[in-house]
Design a protein around this motif. Structure first.
Motif, PDB file in Angstrom:
ATOM      1  N   PRO A  21       2.495  -6.187  -2.240  1.00 34.51           N
ATOM      2  CA  PRO A  21       1.531  -5.451  -1.408  1.00 34.51           C
ATOM      3  C   PRO A  21       1.874  -5.483   0.079  1.00 34.51           C
ATOM      4  N   SER A  24       4.221  -2.638   1.599  1.00 35.06           N
ATOM      5  CA  SER A  24       3.717  -1.311   1.951  1.00 35.06           C
ATOM      6  C   SER A  24       2.524  -1.391   2.907  1.00 35.06           C
ATOM      7  N   HIS A  25       2.329  -2.557   3.514  1.00 32.40           N
ATOM      8  CA  HIS A  25       1.225  -2.726   4.459  1.00 32.40           C
ATOM      9  C   HIS A  25       1.782  -2.667   5.878  1.00 32.40           C
ATOM     10  N   ARG A 279      -4.554   1.581  -7.782  1.00 24.60           N
ATOM     11  CA  ARG A 279      -3.985   0.728  -6.728  1.00 24.60           C
ATOM     12  C   ARG A 279      -4.299  -0.732  -7.053  1.00 24.60           C
ATOM     13  N   TYR A 282      -4.531  -6.684  -5.709  1.00 23.47           N
ATOM     14  CA  TYR A 282      -3.891  -7.523  -4.691  1.00 23.47           C
ATOM     15  C   TYR A 282      -3.701  -6.770  -3.371  1.00 23.47           C
ATOM     16  N   ALA A 283      -3.486  -5.477  -3.453  1.00 28.86           N
ATOM     17  CA  ALA A 283      -3.340  -4.681  -2.235  1.00 28.86           C
ATOM     18  C   ALA A 283      -4.664  -4.596  -1.484  1.00 28.86           C
ATOM     19  N   TYR A 284      -5.764  -4.403  -2.232  1.00 34.12           N
ATOM     20  CA  TYR A 284      -7.080  -4.400  -1.591  1.00 34.12           C
ATOM     21  C   TYR A 284      -7.387  -5.769  -0.977  1.00 34.12           C
ATOM     22  N   ASP A 287      -5.497  -6.062   2.253  1.00 26.68           N
ATOM     23  CA  ASP A 287      -6.206  -5.268   3.266  1.00 26.68           C
ATOM     24  C   ASP A 287      -7.335  -6.081   3.891  1.00 26.68           C
TER      25      ASP A 287
END
Length: 328
Positions: A21, A24-25, A279, A282-284, A287
């Motif tokens: 994650p 792409s952050h 999505r 883990y990406a959330y 964030d």
């Protein structure tokens, strides 16, 4: 502004939970990894494109180019190294369960509250739109008065030499799988912390559970059940159900809905299904962690929240006649 995170330990979960994650952050970089040997850290760093490797956790905490740490160490080490990270002035994203027991959680929460650092428990599912939607529906009153919440996290782990079966590292099914089930019961059950009415364990060894079932009662009067296992006849079962006086919600795979999920709402004889983004949870989560550190945004899985979960986990072990887990 950017957030530079270091990883404490070359854990198998780290690529999925953080490295991918972060790639792409726009505001996050993974700047370093530490392991108990420099060679292991260097191999992990090379494999995942991490610029620096440290041969000890202390060296990573002393790294001035690291703002925060991700702590995916074994359960019994979570408290020790979250404490050390805070003392080094780092923000912390700590894997669940937050600590070995509630007493240690209270200690770390007190330390966190007296600092200006962000401390966040890595219940990634909590930040996915699916979990937020369950919480929204329950709060809206659409289901009526809550009657019962049932959560289950069961998966097969037949490798009995795994650290998750090691009492010395605060292992056990209730710690590893049950912490999800307890946390979901709390959040989906109206945000209250329940008491434990009864608990029944199936054992891998005299002090370590391979499966657990517990009956709960919430302050508002509704009841609940949490079921978890790492080895039982419930080979794979990851679900949540919330029952109210007017209807119910049934969810399959609330923990990682990006892989696959089913979400069904039944109210007044009418059924609907809802779909959510693929999505990664883990990406959330990343964030939310970055927003908390960089913008001062609130944290849903705070150290104070972790104390509530750990309190229930301790009560489950007591009710099952098992000793509490201890820091390693």
């Amino acid at each position: 502004m950017s957030l530079r995170i270091g990883i404490l330990g070359a854990a198998r979960i780290a690529p999925t939970a953080l490295v991918k994650p972060a790639s792409s952050h726009s505001s996050v970089t993974v700047g370093a990894v530490a392991a108990r040997s420099l060679e292991r850290a260097q191999a992990f760093a090379a494999r995942h494109g991490i610029p620096r490797a440290h041969g000890s956790y202390e060296d990573l905490l002393a790294d001035p180019d690291i703002d925060a740490v991700y702590n995916p160490l074994p359960n019994g080490l979570h408290g020790r190294w979250t404490r050390a990270a805070l003392e080094a002035g780092k923000h912390v994203l700590c894997e669940k369960p937050f600590t070995a027991n509630a007493a240690e959680a209270r200690e770390i929460a007190s330390l966190a509250s007296s600092s200006d650092r962000v401390v966040m428990e890595a219940f990634h599912y909590r930040y996915h739109p699916l979990a937020l939607r369950v919480e929204e529906i329950v709060a809206s009153g659409e289901l009526g008065e809550l009657a019962r919440v049932e959560t289950a996290v069961c998966f097969p782990l037949p490798k009995f030499s795994d650290i998750r079966y090691d009492y010395a590292l605060a292992g056990g099914a209730t710690m590893d799988a049950g912490c999800y089930a307890v946390h979901m019961a709390r959040i989906f059950g109206g945000g209250e912390t329940p008491s434990v009415v009864s608990a029944s364990a199936r054992l891998r060894s005299p002090r370590v559970d391979r499966a657990m079932t517990a009956e709960l009662r919430f302050p508002s009067g509704h009841t609940g059940r949490v079921t978890c296992s790492m080895w039982s006849s419930s080979v794979l079962r990851i679900s949540a159900k919330v029952i109210g006086s007017k209807g119910s919600i049934a969810v399959f795979n609330p923990v990682a809905p990006q892989a696959y999920h089913r979400f069904r709402v039944d109210v007044a004889g009418t059924r609907r299904t809802e779909k959510f983004p693929r999505r990664a949870s883990y990406a959330y989560q990343l964030d939310a962690f970055a927003a908390a550190v960089l913008e001062g945004a609130p944290v849903k899985t705070s150290a104070a929240d972790a104390v509530e979960t750990m309190t229930v986990l301790d009560e489950i072990y007591r009710a099952a006649g098992l000793p509490l887990r201890e820091p390693s």
